[in-house]
Design an enzyme around this catalytic site. Structure first.
Site, PDB file in Angstrom:
ATOM      1  N   TRP A   1      -1.123  -2.572   6.329  1.00 49.06           N
ATOM      2  CA  TRP A   1      -1.537  -3.016   4.989  1.00 49.06           C
ATOM      3  C   TRP A   1      -3.026  -2.786   4.781  1.00 49.06           C
ATOM      4  O   TRP A   1      -3.458  -2.482   3.657  1.00 49.06           O
ATOM      5  CB  TRP A   1      -1.169  -4.488   4.794  1.00 49.06           C
ATOM      6  N   ASP A   2      -3.836  -2.941   5.830  1.00 52.71           N
ATOM      7  CA  ASP A   2      -5.263  -2.619   5.714  1.00 52.71           C
ATOM      8  C   ASP A   2      -5.458  -1.140   5.363  1.00 52.71           C
ATOM      9  O   ASP A   2      -6.249  -0.788   4.481  1.00 52.71           O
ATOM     10  CB  ASP A   2      -5.980  -2.907   7.029  1.00 52.71           C
ATOM     11  N   LEU A   3      -4.765  -0.271   6.085  1.00 55.15           N
ATOM     12  CA  LEU A   3      -4.929   1.164   5.851  1.00 55.15           C
ATOM     13  C   LEU A   3      -4.422   1.556   4.465  1.00 55.15           C
ATOM     14  O   LEU A   3      -5.052   2.344   3.756  1.00 55.15           O
ATOM     15  CB  LEU A   3      -4.201   1.947   6.943  1.00 55.15           C
TER      16      LEU A   3
END
Length: 402
Positions: free
Chosen positions: A163-165
């Site tokens: 989700w960060d990426l």
């Protein structure tokens, strides 16, 4: 490096992965990205993995090609300086990227008071402002409960911060979209990209929300590919490979290469199904199929299977460690033009990753290393805020910048 965003200025006040990766994507497409940090470094400045000298390889990787300004953000004057940088004038400026809270000295309202058309991209944890990181959001949406061995009910945390990426890439996309609108209408925007919403909407797009509403939670199934034929198999040389057959062509090629047409046809006749026409049937009856494929693959080495699989159009791959891939895999690392060897601030020399996209027919520009903390402080204050040497010197003397 490419020049698609050449001439645009992005100011970044962000830590960890999502925000800095957004700035990285924009820098590698040619934008001038100016990052400000607390003097001495922010919360991710020493994050692992570390170089032998203790500097962060993580920070070094996510901040390539950016300029660095070090500011005392705990002081009123330092905060005012950060706001001035974010809202500095210029037709191709006024793009601010952050993961600071919605309210506070870097609120959109505070920035908009200085520049009405500013575009603020704000990466968040939860949409209501509650703190979260990729791993806690992933736990909340249930992905770790779907992952792992079928006979073990313990959650399995992912090592990849998906989700960060995705958040960094999505934030870059929306910032550029808002920029196009501003060029047409003059309107600014506050864009909020919560990791919680990225996770929830992504699972919705993939049909998994509808799945649980109609049939309940997906069970854990180890390495079995959900909804089609796929799994890891052990070869005669002790190496493991993954084999996937989703399309009819992939299935047909796999069955032919392994010489399993007759036993597979016998199972089809018994069950009244046609595996080539129905990938779901391959999944439902995988307990009948897997033993056939396990036995056939166990008789052959990877060296034997590779040319046969490739000639037969089989979709497969070998398992390898990242160390092996970095040292030997020509498609991924060795000889891949996405990587260029740089001398980094950590004192190490190693291949650095450029933009994942390739503009066909256009030459890639040289990559730029990550900055040293505060390396461009004086340059940016002079060029962006038009401060003279005396004013900059005074800020240094008072400990406002470094």
């Amino acid at each position: 490096m490419y020049g698609l965003l050449k001439g645009f200025r992005v100011v970044e006040g962000a830590a960890f992965i999502a925000g800095p990766s957004c700035g990285l994507h924009m820098a590698q497409m040619g934008a001038e990205v100016i990052r400000f940090d607390q003097i001495g470094g922010g919360p991710d400045f020493r994050r692992w993995p570390l170089a032998p000298d203790g500097s962060s390889l993580y920070w070094e990787g996510l901040n390539k090609g950016k300029k660095s300004v070090a500011i005392n953000l705990s002081s009123p004057e330092g905060r005012e300086l950060a706001v001035s940088l974010a809202a500095a004038p210029g037709e191709n400026a006024g793009l601010f990227l952050t993961n600071y809270p919605v309210r506070g000295f870097l609120s959109h309202e505070a920035l908009k008071a200085l520049r009405p058309d500013i575009i603020t991209g704000r990466v968040m944890g939860w949409a209501d402002g509650s703190p979260a990181v990729d791993y806690t959001v992933n736990a909340a949406v249930g992905v770790p409960m779907m992952t792992g061995p079928a006979d073990d009910d313990r959650p399995v945390n992912h090592v990849l911060p998906a989700w960060d990426l995705l958040g960094g890439a999505y934030a870059a996309f929306v910032l550029v979209s808002a920029l196009l609108r501003r060029r047409a209408t003059g309107e600014g925007a506050e864009i909020r990209v919560p990791l919680s919403d990225l996770a929830a909407t992504s699972l919705g797009h993939l049909g998994q929300v509808a799945e649980v509403l109609t049939g309940g939670d997906r069970p854990r199934m180890g390495n079995d590919l959900f909804g089609a034929f796929g799994r890891d198999f052990l070869c005669a040389d002790g190496k493991r490979i993954i084999v996937v057959a989703i399309t009819p062509r992939q299935w047909k090629g796999l069955v032919e290469v392994l010489g399993l047409a007759e036993p597979v046809a016998a199972i089809e006749a018994e069950l009244g199904v046609r595996f080539a026409a129905d990938e779901g049937a391959r999944f439902r009856h995988r307990a009948r199929l897997f033993p056939l494929f396990e036995a056939a693959i166990a008789k052959r080495t990877v060296a034997d299977l590779q040319p046969a699989f490739d000639a037969g159009g089989v979709t497969w791959g070998g398992y390898q460690s990242l160390a092996d891939a970095v040292a030997h895999d020509e498609r991924l690392f060795v000889g891949n033009p996405q990587f260029q060897t740089l001398d980094h601030p950590s004192g190490l020399t190693y291949p650095a990753a450029g933009p994942a996209a390739t503009l066909a027919g256009e030459a890639r520009g040289d990559l730029r290393r990550a900055p040293r903390l505060g390396e461009h402080t004086d340059e940016v204050l002079a060029a962006v805020l038009n401060l003279d040497s005396g004013a900059i010197g005074a800020l240094h003397d008072k400990g406002i910048v470094a």
